[in-house]
Each structure stands twice: as structure tokens, then as C-alpha cells.
Design a protein around this motif. Structure first.
Motif, PDB file in Angstrom:
ATOM      1  N   LEU A  78       0.839  -1.193   0.000  1.00  0.00           N
ATOM      2  CA  LEU A  78       0.000   0.000   0.000  1.00  0.00           C
ATOM      3  C   LEU A  78       0.874   1.242   0.000  1.00  0.00           C
ATOM      4  O   LEU A  78       1.736   1.401   0.867  1.00  0.00           O
ATOM      5  CB  LEU A  78      -0.915   0.016   1.221  1.00  0.00           C
ATOM      6  CG  LEU A  78      -2.088  -0.967   1.236  1.00  0.00           C
ATOM      7  CD1 LEU A  78      -2.944  -0.751   2.476  1.00  0.00           C
ATOM      8  CD2 LEU A  78      -2.939  -0.821  -0.013  1.00  0.00           C
ATOM      9  N   ASP A  79       0.646   2.104  -0.962  1.00  0.00           N
ATOM     10  CA  ASP A  79       1.385   3.362  -1.085  1.00  0.00           C
ATOM     11  C   ASP A  79       0.413   4.507  -0.840  1.00  0.00           C
ATOM     12  O   ASP A  79      -0.432   4.818  -1.675  1.00  0.00           O
ATOM     13  CB  ASP A  79       1.999   3.462  -2.476  1.00  0.00           C
ATOM     14  CG  ASP A  79       2.881   4.695  -2.650  1.00  0.00           C
ATOM     15  OD1 ASP A  79       2.798   5.614  -1.809  1.00  0.00           O
ATOM     16  OD2 ASP A  79       3.631   4.736  -3.640  1.00  0.00           O
ATOM     17  N   MET A  80       0.532   5.142   0.338  1.00  0.00           N
ATOM     18  CA  MET A  80      -0.354   6.235   0.737  1.00  0.00           C
ATOM     19  C   MET A  80       0.342   7.589   0.653  1.00  0.00           C
ATOM     20  O   MET A  80      -0.159   8.584   1.161  1.00  0.00           O
ATOM     21  CB  MET A  80      -0.828   5.999   2.180  1.00  0.00           C
ATOM     22  CG  MET A  80      -1.714   4.787   2.383  1.00  0.00           C
ATOM     23  SD  MET A  80      -3.397   5.059   1.825  1.00  0.00           S
ATOM     24  CE  MET A  80      -3.971   6.267   3.028  1.00  0.00           C
ATOM     25  N   LEU A  90      -5.284  -0.034   8.103  1.00  0.00           N
ATOM     26  CA  LEU A  90      -5.890  -1.073   7.288  1.00  0.00           C
ATOM     27  C   LEU A  90      -6.795  -1.804   8.269  1.00  0.00           C
ATOM     28  O   LEU A  90      -6.329  -2.567   9.124  1.00  0.00           O
ATOM     29  CB  LEU A  90      -4.835  -1.995   6.691  1.00  0.00           C
ATOM     30  CG  LEU A  90      -5.342  -3.058   5.714  1.00  0.00           C
ATOM     31  CD1 LEU A  90      -6.106  -2.422   4.558  1.00  0.00           C
ATOM     32  CD2 LEU A  90      -4.186  -3.887   5.184  1.00  0.00           C
ATOM     33  N   ILE A 113      -9.367   0.873   3.964  1.00  0.00           N
ATOM     34  CA  ILE A 113      -8.318   1.768   4.433  1.00  0.00           C
ATOM     35  C   ILE A 113      -8.999   2.962   5.070  1.00  0.00           C
ATOM     36  O   ILE A 113      -9.829   3.624   4.439  1.00  0.00           O
ATOM     37  CB  ILE A 113      -7.434   2.230   3.262  1.00  0.00           C
ATOM     38  CG1 ILE A 113      -6.816   1.026   2.550  1.00  0.00           C
ATOM     39  CG2 ILE A 113      -6.343   3.179   3.749  1.00  0.00           C
ATOM     40  CD1 ILE A 113      -6.174   1.378   1.220  1.00  0.00           C
ATOM     41  N   PHE A 141      -7.837   4.851  -6.451  1.00  0.00           N
ATOM     42  CA  PHE A 141      -6.940   3.697  -6.471  1.00  0.00           C
ATOM     43  C   PHE A 141      -6.229   3.567  -7.809  1.00  0.00           C
ATOM     44  O   PHE A 141      -6.799   3.793  -8.870  1.00  0.00           O
ATOM     45  CB  PHE A 141      -7.720   2.402  -6.226  1.00  0.00           C
ATOM     46  CG  PHE A 141      -8.198   2.215  -4.810  1.00  0.00           C
ATOM     47  CD1 PHE A 141      -7.309   2.282  -3.750  1.00  0.00           C
ATOM     48  CD2 PHE A 141      -9.532   1.963  -4.538  1.00  0.00           C
ATOM     49  CE1 PHE A 141      -7.740   2.102  -2.442  1.00  0.00           C
ATOM     50  CE2 PHE A 141      -9.974   1.776  -3.238  1.00  0.00           C
ATOM     51  CZ  PHE A 141      -9.075   1.843  -2.194  1.00  0.00           C
ATOM     52  N   THR A 148       0.657  -3.979  -6.006  1.00  0.00           N
ATOM     53  CA  THR A 148       0.863  -2.660  -5.406  1.00  0.00           C
ATOM     54  C   THR A 148      -0.382  -1.816  -5.632  1.00  0.00           C
ATOM     55  O   THR A 148      -0.866  -1.695  -6.758  1.00  0.00           O
ATOM     56  CB  THR A 148       2.078  -1.946  -6.007  1.00  0.00           C
ATOM     57  OG1 THR A 148       3.260  -2.707  -5.716  1.00  0.00           O
ATOM     58  CG2 THR A 148       2.234  -0.550  -5.419  1.00  0.00           C
ATOM     59  N   LEU A 149      -0.889  -1.250  -4.553  1.00  0.00           N
ATOM     60  CA  LEU A 149      -2.068  -0.406  -4.621  1.00  0.00           C
ATOM     61  C   LEU A 149      -1.671   0.989  -4.172  1.00  0.00           C
ATOM     62  O   LEU A 149      -1.274   1.196  -3.023  1.00  0.00           O
ATOM     63  CB  LEU A 149      -3.172  -0.964  -3.722  1.00  0.00           C
ATOM     64  CG  LEU A 149      -4.554  -0.337  -3.862  1.00  0.00           C
ATOM     65  CD1 LEU A 149      -5.121  -0.607  -5.251  1.00  0.00           C
ATOM     66  CD2 LEU A 149      -5.504  -0.903  -2.802  1.00  0.00           C
ATOM     67  N   VAL A 151      -2.776   4.798  -3.417  1.00  0.00           N
ATOM     68  CA  VAL A 151      -3.964   5.562  -3.045  1.00  0.00           C
ATOM     69  C   VAL A 151      -3.679   7.035  -3.311  1.00  0.00           C
ATOM     70  O   VAL A 151      -2.734   7.611  -2.764  1.00  0.00           O
ATOM     71  CB  VAL A 151      -4.321   5.344  -1.561  1.00  0.00           C
ATOM     72  CG1 VAL A 151      -5.571   6.138  -1.189  1.00  0.00           C
ATOM     73  CG2 VAL A 151      -4.540   3.861  -1.279  1.00  0.00           C
TER      74      VAL A 151
END
Length: 235
Positions: A78-80, A90, A113, A141, A148-149, A151
Motif C-alpha cells: 500500500l502506497d499512501m 488497514l 483503508i 486507487f 501494489t495499490l 492511493v
């Protein structure tokens, strides 16, 4: 269960345990369910000889060796970093810093999330290992390399220059914002709270389309409804 990121699990009708320990359960032949969250669970069977048998649907996530069943989550990163929240959850799995691009070992099902209690976005890890999300969240998204997701927040402007405040805050996002010049934050859809230096606080909402709204009773406080900038009126 050490191969997943969920802090604990329930073997339905048998008991609950933490994921960090390898635990032995005495089970009868038949189907059994491992329950992680309300939307995440996997099934397996115990054969007449006592050996575990993964359900075909969940075979990529389950492995057997003798009488041992190993549960292995898929690593989802997860890339925030394109949001302004310092932390995120999460939900039912764990909490992490926005600045740390973190990999979570997850099982099939829906996951949410939640940077704050008032805004969450949901994605699904499918049994084939693919990631999907609601069509309405396609601007939020971005799926890269199937695991890899990313955001993306919506760019929201703040203009408090008409006020006499030196600063203001957006709760759970940024504790001090310079009121003497326009500001921007990268936010997710949902409600957010502006905190004024006088001690007052007021809610506004970020829409799915990246606009701000607020109730009519806040018209003396805010301007900019249905635009991308929240304006604080002269105090």
C-alpha cells in the motif's frame, strides 16, 4: 498463521488465537472455516486420516505438510504517500505511517483503508490474486504490477486569508496550517473537521468528485461549496 498480517484469527466453533503463534487444534473430519474479519475468511477440510485439505478456491493461499496447514497471505503493498494523512489504518489488520510504503500479507476478501474514522475506501483481493475496487473509486486507487495499490488523494484547497487567524488545523490531517496564504491538502472522500484557533470546529465533506460541501447553517463560516477550495469567511 505467521504468513498473514491479521493480528488474530478465529477457527469457527473451535476458538481464537493470535497469528504470531503456531497452534495445534484437535478437529473432526469435515469442513472448517478460518475467520480473519467479517469479510475475510478461508475454508479447508480435515480428511478421515486427519490431514488438512485446502478448498480449491483458496489453494494459492494454503499449503499442507503432513497434518500442518500453513496459511500464506499475498503481499500487497500500500502506497499512501500521495495523501496528506500522517497515519492510516488497514481496518482489522494494522496501522502504519503514510511515509512508509508498507507490504501487508492479506487473504482474499474486502479490505478498508481508514485514515480517519470518517473516511474509508475499500478494495478487494480476489481469490486469483488480483486487486479490484469500486468503479466510483477509480480516481482514488491505482493498481500497479498486480500487488501494489497506490492511493491518490483529491487535491483540496483551503483559503483562510480573509480571516484574522494566524493558523488553523484539519483534525487528524495537519495540526497547523498557515492562514495567511492559501493551502492545499490531498484528502480522501468523506467528512473532515476544521479546527479554528478560537477553539471552534466545523465539519465539511469532500465529495467523490473532489469538491467540498457543508450544511447551509455553516454558510456564515465557510464559502466555496461545490468547488475544490474551502474558503473560511472573515471572522
Amino acid at each position: 498463521m505467521t504468513g498473514v498480517s491479521y493480528p488474530d484469527y478465529t477457527l469457527v466453533w473451535a476458538g481464537k488465537a493470535g497469528q504470531e503463534k503456531v497452534k495445534t487444534w484437535k478437529l473432526l473430519p469435515g469442513r472448517h472455516q478460518l475467520f480473519m474479519t467479517s469479510s475475510v475468511s478461508v475454508w479447508f477440510s480435515v480428511g478421515p486420516d486427519g490431514s488438512p485439505i485446502p478448498d480449491a478456491t483458496y489453494a494459492p493461499f494454503l499449503a499442507t505438510h503432513g497434518n500442518t496447514l500453513t496459511v500464506r497471505g499475498k503481499g500487497i503493498t500500500l502506497d499512501m504517500t500521495d495523501t496528506s494523512y500522517p497515519l492510516y489504518s488497514l481496518i482489522s489488520v494494522g496501522r502504519a505511517s503514510r511515509e512508509a510504503v508498507k507490504t501487508w500479507n492479506l487473504l482474499p476478501g474486502s479490505h478498508s483503508i481508514g485514515p480517519t474514522a470518517s473516511n474509508t475506501v475499500t478494495f478487494t483481493l480476489n481469490t486469483d490474486g488480483s486487486l479490484t475496487h469500486a468503479e466510483t473509486d477509480r480516481g482514488i486507487f491505482e493498481v500497479r504490477d498486480t500487488s501494489t495499490l497506490v492511493v491518490h488523494g483529491l487535491r483540496i484547497g483551503f483559503d483562510a486569508t480573509a480571516t484574522s487567524y494566524a493558523s488553523f488545523a484539519v483534525s487528524e490531517v495537519k495540526s497547523r496550517m498557515n492562514a495567511r496564504e492559501p493551502q492545499h491538502l490531498s484528502l480522501l472522500p468523506g467528512k473532515h473537521l476544521v479546527v479554528l484557533p478560537t477553539g471552534g470546529s466545523h465539519w465539511f465533506t469532500v465529495t467523490q468528485g473532489g469538491e467540498v460541501t457543508f450544511p447551509p447553517e455553516l454558510d456564515p463560516v465557510f464559502d466555496g461549496r461545490n468547488t475544490g477550495t474551502l474558503v473560511l469567511r472573515r471572522n
